[in-house]
Design a protein around this motif. Structure first.
Motif, mmCIF file in Angstrom:
data_model
loop_
_atom_site.group_PDB
_atom_site.id
_atom_site.type_symbol
_atom_site.label_atom_id
_atom_site.label_comp_id
_atom_site.label_asym_id
_atom_site.label_seq_id
_atom_site.Cartn_x
_atom_site.Cartn_y
_atom_site.Cartn_z
ATOM 1 N N GLN A 27 0.002 3.448 -8.161
ATOM 2 C CA GLN A 27 -0.501 1.914 -8.017
ATOM 3 C C GLN A 27 0.919 1.160 -7.559
ATOM 4 O O GLN A 27 0.531 0.048 -7.077
ATOM 5 N N ASP A 272 -4.888 7.263 -5.636
ATOM 6 C CA ASP A 272 -5.469 6.158 -4.671
ATOM 7 C C ASP A 272 -4.892 6.789 -3.023
ATOM 8 O O ASP A 272 -3.620 6.901 -2.889
ATOM 9 N N THR A 275 -1.946 4.881 -0.720
ATOM 10 C CA THR A 275 -0.640 4.864 -1.251
ATOM 11 C C THR A 275 0.113 5.977 -0.889
ATOM 12 O O THR A 275 -0.052 6.723 -0.330
ATOM 13 N N SER A 278 -0.014 9.498 -2.558
ATOM 14 C CA SER A 278 -0.989 10.139 -2.017
ATOM 15 C C SER A 278 -0.696 10.911 -0.641
ATOM 16 O O SER A 278 -0.916 11.960 -0.279
#
Length: 428
Positions: A27, A272, A275, A278
């Motif tokens: 995050q 997520d 991001t 990812s």
């Protein structure tokens, strides 16, 4: 260090546990809006262009060699046209006649008395093909492992056979891999009926020893212990000569490389997709997928339908444009081919699979035959009649009542259309 990574399931599970610690950072890194320019790489373009027509020729060689008399009438070859990747306006017989040092031609009479061409292999082509079969036999373990790893990349350890058919050339699978591999290893594979009524190939058991990516193996071999501990493995980067990076892009790339690396063989459903972490996982998937191919390249359309099996977000192939130092997109041969840059030094493949040698011999034969034919060294033989030898009698019996002639190819263009999810114009 190598023992630490590969000594057993318990130790390897501990390693994966350490890898998952990097997920907590996801995050903190949003998807940075950076766009790097595309630059032509003549060396890698030449690698792609060198295989023009090679797949079609090798597939035809496999089909003909499997025939009982090693001669196949043209209408039968047309049934396989969808797998050859030839232009729709090119007649199959025209393509075959381009390479008279590989394919030899005979004729039979159909029930209406029309001459129908049959094609076989020259002795030299048959020898090269048999050498390739011996190489396949000697490297069966490697082929099986790479097919298992391909299925292990997917969420359900399963892919439609249609998808594997698209990749079989690049992965070096036998043309008849269903009979050659799948049916011979019921302990590994099972054919299943998918919800859309297609047939899928399912891997029956997970192998922890195979669930190690090439990037992880390289880090161990290069003794990058600190990177392994921190789980911030960086991808090898190579740019086209003269490629200039803006300072902002250089800073972003350096930070992106230091992000946590997620193995393509681990569950990343909690990442997520918005991001950079990812995105690094997506890059890792295709980095591994290209390493499973024998020439470290594949057409973009071959991976565009892998989104659901690999649990990827929409427009996932954008990573190819965003990371031109890892992947090169060649526009040669009227398609987009993704090439893994690290695998090549100019036009030279750094680690060559034994199957590549047999293909290169066919490619050399094709160049030689095409040039000799254009110089008129192969004269078309004409005769008033057709010999009634055992081969022709057999072929005539097969053709009897079909109504086919060698011109009847228009109805045999059984193309399977696969479209890329992201078409990119040629910037050149």
């Amino acid at each position: 260090m190598v023992y630490w990574l590969f000594s057993g399931r318990a130790v390897y599970s501990a390693f994966l546990s350490e890898c998952r610690k990097g997920f907590s950072y996801q995050q903190n890194f949003g998807l940075v809006n950076v766009k790097l320019k595309w630059a032509k790489d003549k060396s890698l373009d030449a690698v792609v262009a060198a295989e023009k027509d090679l797949r079609a020729a090798c597939f035809l060689v496999s089909i003909i060699s499997s025939a009982s008399h090693c001669f196949v009438p043209i209408y039968h070859l047309c049934r396989h046209r969808g797998q050859l990747g030839l232009p729709q306006n090119l007649k199959l017989s025209t393509f075959i006649r381009r390479y008279p040092n590989i394919f030899c031609e005979s004729h039979v009479l159909d029930s209406g008395g029309t001459r129908v061409p049959c094609f076989g292999l020259t002795p030299e082509a048959a020898d090269v093909h048999h050498e390739g079969l011996n190489i396949l036999q000697q490297n069966q373990k490697d082929i099986l492992d790479r097919l298992c790893k391909l299925l292990m990349l997917t969420r359900d350890r399963m892919l439609p056979l249609q998808t594997i058919d698209q990749l079989k050339w690049d992965m070096g699978l036998p043309y008849d891999y269903r009979d050659y591999l799948i049916t011979r290893h019921p302990e590994l594979f099972s054919l299943v009926r998918l919800p859309d009524d297609r047939v899928g190939l399912k891997l029956l058991s997970w192998d922890d020893d195979l669930a190690v990516s090439q990037l992880q193996k390289n880090a161990v071999l290069q003794q990058k212990e600190e990177d392994l501990r921190s789980n911030s493995l960086a991808f090898p980067i190579r740019f086209t000569r003269g490629f200039g990076l803006k300072r902002k892009c250089m800073e972003w790339l350096k930070e992106w490389q230091s992000l946590p690396y997620t193995s393509p063989y681990t569950d990343a459903s909690h990442l997520d997709p918005r991001t950079d972490v990812s995105e690094k996982r997506i890059v890792g998937i295709f980095h591994e997928l290209l390493h499973l191919t024998i020439r470290k390249k594949t057409e973009r359309k071959n991976v565009s339908n892998l989104r659901i099996p690999l649990s990827l977000p929409q427009k996932f192939t954008k990573v190819f444009e965003r990371h031109p130092g890892i992947f090169y997109i060649s526009m040669k041969l009227n398609t987009q081919t993704i090439v893994l840059r690290e695998a090549y030094d100019q036009q030279q493949l750094l680690v060559k699979n034994p199957l590549v040698d047999a293909r290169e011999r066919f490619a050399s034969m094709m160049r030689e035959g095409f040039l000799d034919r254009s110089r008129g060294l192969y004269n078309k033989t004409t005769s008033a009649g057709v010999k009634k030898d055992p081969l022709n009698v057999t072929c005539s019996n097969q053709l009897s009542g079909t109504g086919f002639s060698y011109e009847d190819e228009s109805d045999c263009n059984l193309f399977s259309e696969y479209y890329s999810d992201e078409l990119m114009p040629d910037p050149s």
